[in-house]
Scaffold this active site. Structure first.
Site, PDB file in Angstrom:
ATOM      1  N   GLN A  92     -43.598  15.007  18.740  1.00  0.00           N
ATOM      2  CA  GLN A  92     -44.806  15.785  19.015  1.00  0.00           C
ATOM      3  C   GLN A  92     -46.039  14.899  18.880  1.00  0.00           C
ATOM      4  O   GLN A  92     -46.961  14.956  19.699  1.00  0.00           O
ATOM      5  CB  GLN A  92     -44.889  16.970  18.047  1.00  0.00           C
ATOM      6  CG  GLN A  92     -46.141  17.805  18.187  1.00  0.00           C
ATOM      7  CD  GLN A  92     -46.196  18.580  19.505  1.00  0.00           C
ATOM      8  OE1 GLN A  92     -45.261  19.266  19.847  1.00  0.00           O
ATOM      9  NE2 GLN A  92     -47.298  18.461  20.233  1.00  0.00           N
TER      10      GLN A  92
ATOM     11  N   ASP B 194     -51.471  24.223  13.242  1.00  0.00           N
ATOM     12  CA  ASP B 194     -50.069  24.578  13.469  1.00  0.00           C
ATOM     13  C   ASP B 194     -49.840  25.907  12.742  1.00  0.00           C
ATOM     14  O   ASP B 194     -50.680  26.349  11.943  1.00  0.00           O
ATOM     15  CB  ASP B 194     -49.166  23.463  12.897  1.00  0.00           C
ATOM     16  CG  ASP B 194     -47.683  23.718  13.114  1.00  0.00           C
ATOM     17  OD1 ASP B 194     -47.321  24.526  13.993  1.00  0.00           O
ATOM     18  OD2 ASP B 194     -46.861  23.105  12.389  1.00  0.00           O
TER      19      ASP B 194
ATOM     20  N   CYS C  42     -49.604  22.198  18.385  1.00  0.00           N
ATOM     21  CA  CYS C  42     -48.294  21.760  18.895  1.00  0.00           C
ATOM     22  C   CYS C  42     -47.565  22.876  19.624  1.00  0.00           C
ATOM     23  O   CYS C  42     -46.682  22.611  20.437  1.00  0.00           O
ATOM     24  CB  CYS C  42     -47.454  21.216  17.746  1.00  0.00           C
ATOM     25  SG  CYS C  42     -47.201  22.393  16.417  1.00  0.00           S
TER      26      CYS C  42
HETATM   27  N1  NVA Z   1     -44.344  23.421  11.844  1.00  0.00           N
HETATM   28  C1  NVA Z   1     -43.670  24.092  12.947  1.00  0.00           C
HETATM   29  C2  NVA Z   1     -43.717  23.243  14.171  1.00  0.00           C
HETATM   30  C3  NVA Z   1     -43.101  23.858  15.398  1.00  0.00           C
HETATM   31  C4  NVA Z   1     -43.136  22.967  16.588  1.00  0.00           C
HETATM   32  C5  NVA Z   1     -42.246  24.415  12.556  1.00  0.00           C
HETATM   33  O1  NVA Z   1     -41.597  23.556  11.947  1.00  0.00           O
HETATM   34  O2  NVA Z   1     -41.781  25.526  12.830  1.00  0.00           O
HETATM   35  N1   CP Z   2     -43.969  21.921  19.749  1.00  0.00           N
HETATM   36  C1   CP Z   2     -42.626  22.103  19.795  1.00  0.00           C
HETATM   37  O1   CP Z   2     -41.851  21.306  19.261  1.00  0.00           O
HETATM   38  O2   CP Z   2     -42.238  23.206  20.466  1.00  0.00           O
HETATM   39  P1   CP Z   2     -40.758  23.793  20.520  1.00  0.00           P
HETATM   40  O3   CP Z   2     -40.432  24.313  19.150  1.00  0.00           O
HETATM   41  O4   CP Z   2     -40.827  24.870  21.554  1.00  0.00           O
HETATM   42  O5   CP Z   2     -39.811  22.692  20.910  1.00  0.00           O
END
Ligand code: NVA
Ligand code: CP
Length: 309
Positions: free
Chosen positions: A135, A226, A266
């Protein structure tokens, strides 16, 4: 352009790259994106082993690999013997005999390290609880497109001291960017990663932690957020909302940033929680370019790890 030494390497942490390798990858991604450079990985097969949901990472890796002329095998964990307890060290050695690279999304960074230890092919971190380095490659590409270069810029991250915060700290330090992380006091990032980021930054840039969102955004060129509860923390989500409310990316906080600041997320986003709908859809948001850049950045990464560039 050739990045010596990336062929065959793992990418499990942002800190696996040197500053020069990071810069080289971003240059390759830019050239692949605009068609100035092409890369081919015919007959190469990338495996995807995901223990958590994904839209962007799964699709962008798949499209990138297909555009490189290779193929993708999306391994459904539930249908593999991993779900019935086959040891990682055995699975890793077997998959190593079939695949050319393996991207893994899981909880424990240690599981990724175990795969990397037992397999010779490149192991790629497609997100763990500790880091999300792919990312950050896309994030830095997006920042470079917006500002022309990275060194000396300030990125402010508001919210949870999570995997995104960790990889951003390491990535910004490598790029010579200042990073300010503003979190509620009991949601600070991992101490070891903070130390690692500060060591990488040296005297080129600052890694600042604070619980004051207003001070953190002052003059920043990039405002990043995020989700407040990551995958695996769903049971905690409701109780976190009041704690994180002061860290919401909204127009009031955005007004404190540099006037040309851009907003990144993200994704997936929870509009009305960590970011307001109007900021997400507003003129300073670059979130769709950022999502597109996952594909270009990972294409550059795959081409280098597979030795095509
Ligand atoms: N911090 C989030 C990022 C998702 C792309 C997660 O780990 O769910
Ligand atoms: N940002 C990201 O990793 O998105 P996904 O969880 O959809 O892959």
């Amino acid at each position: 352009m050739v990045i010596d030494g990336l062929k065959g390497r793992d990418f499990v942490s942002m800190a696996d790259l040197s500053p020069g390798e990071l810069g080289g990858l971003l240059t390759i991604a830019t050239q692949l994106k605009c068609g100035q450079l092409t890369a081919d990985c015919p007959r190469k097969v990338l495996g995807l082993l995901f223990r958590k949901a994904s839209t962007r990472t799964r699709v962008s890796f798949s499209v990138a690999m297909v555009q490189l002329g290779g193929q993708v095998l999306d391994l459904n964990v539930q249908l593999t013997q991993v779900s019935r307890g086959e040891p990682i060290r055995d699975t890793a050695r077997v998959l190593d005999r079939y695949l050319d690279a393996l991207a893994i999304r899981t909880y424990d960074q240690g599981e990724l390290a175990e795969f990397a230890h037992h397999a010779n092919m490149p192991i790629i971190n497609a997100l763990t609880d500790l880091e999300h380095p792919c990312q950050v490659l896309a994030d830095l590409l997006t920042v470079q497109e917006a500002f022309g270069s990275l060194e000396g810029l300030t990125l402010t991250y508001l919210g949870d001291g999570n995997n995104m915060a960790h990889s951003l700290m390491l990535g910004c330090a490598l790029a010579g960017m200042h990073i300010r992380i503003a979190t509620p006091p009991d949601y600070v990032p991992n101490e070891d990663i903070v130390l690692q980021a500060r060591a990488l930054a040296g005297d080129r840039s600052e890694v600042i932690l604070t619980d004051d969102p207003k001070a953190a955004v002052a003059g920043a060129q990039i405002l990043y957020t995020d989700v407040w509860a990551s995958m695996g923390q769903e049971s905690d989500a409701e109780s976190r909302i009041p704690r994180f409310q002061p860290y919401q990316v909204n127009n009031a906080l955005l007004a404190g940033c540099d006037r040309d600041a851009i907003v990144l997320h993200c994704l997936p986003a929870h509009r009305g929680e960590e970011i307001t709908d109007d900021v997400m859809e507003g003129p300073q948001s670059r979130v769709w370019d950022q999502a597109e850049n996952r594909m270009h950045a990972q294409k550059a990464l795959l081409a280098c790890l597979l030795g095509a560039i």
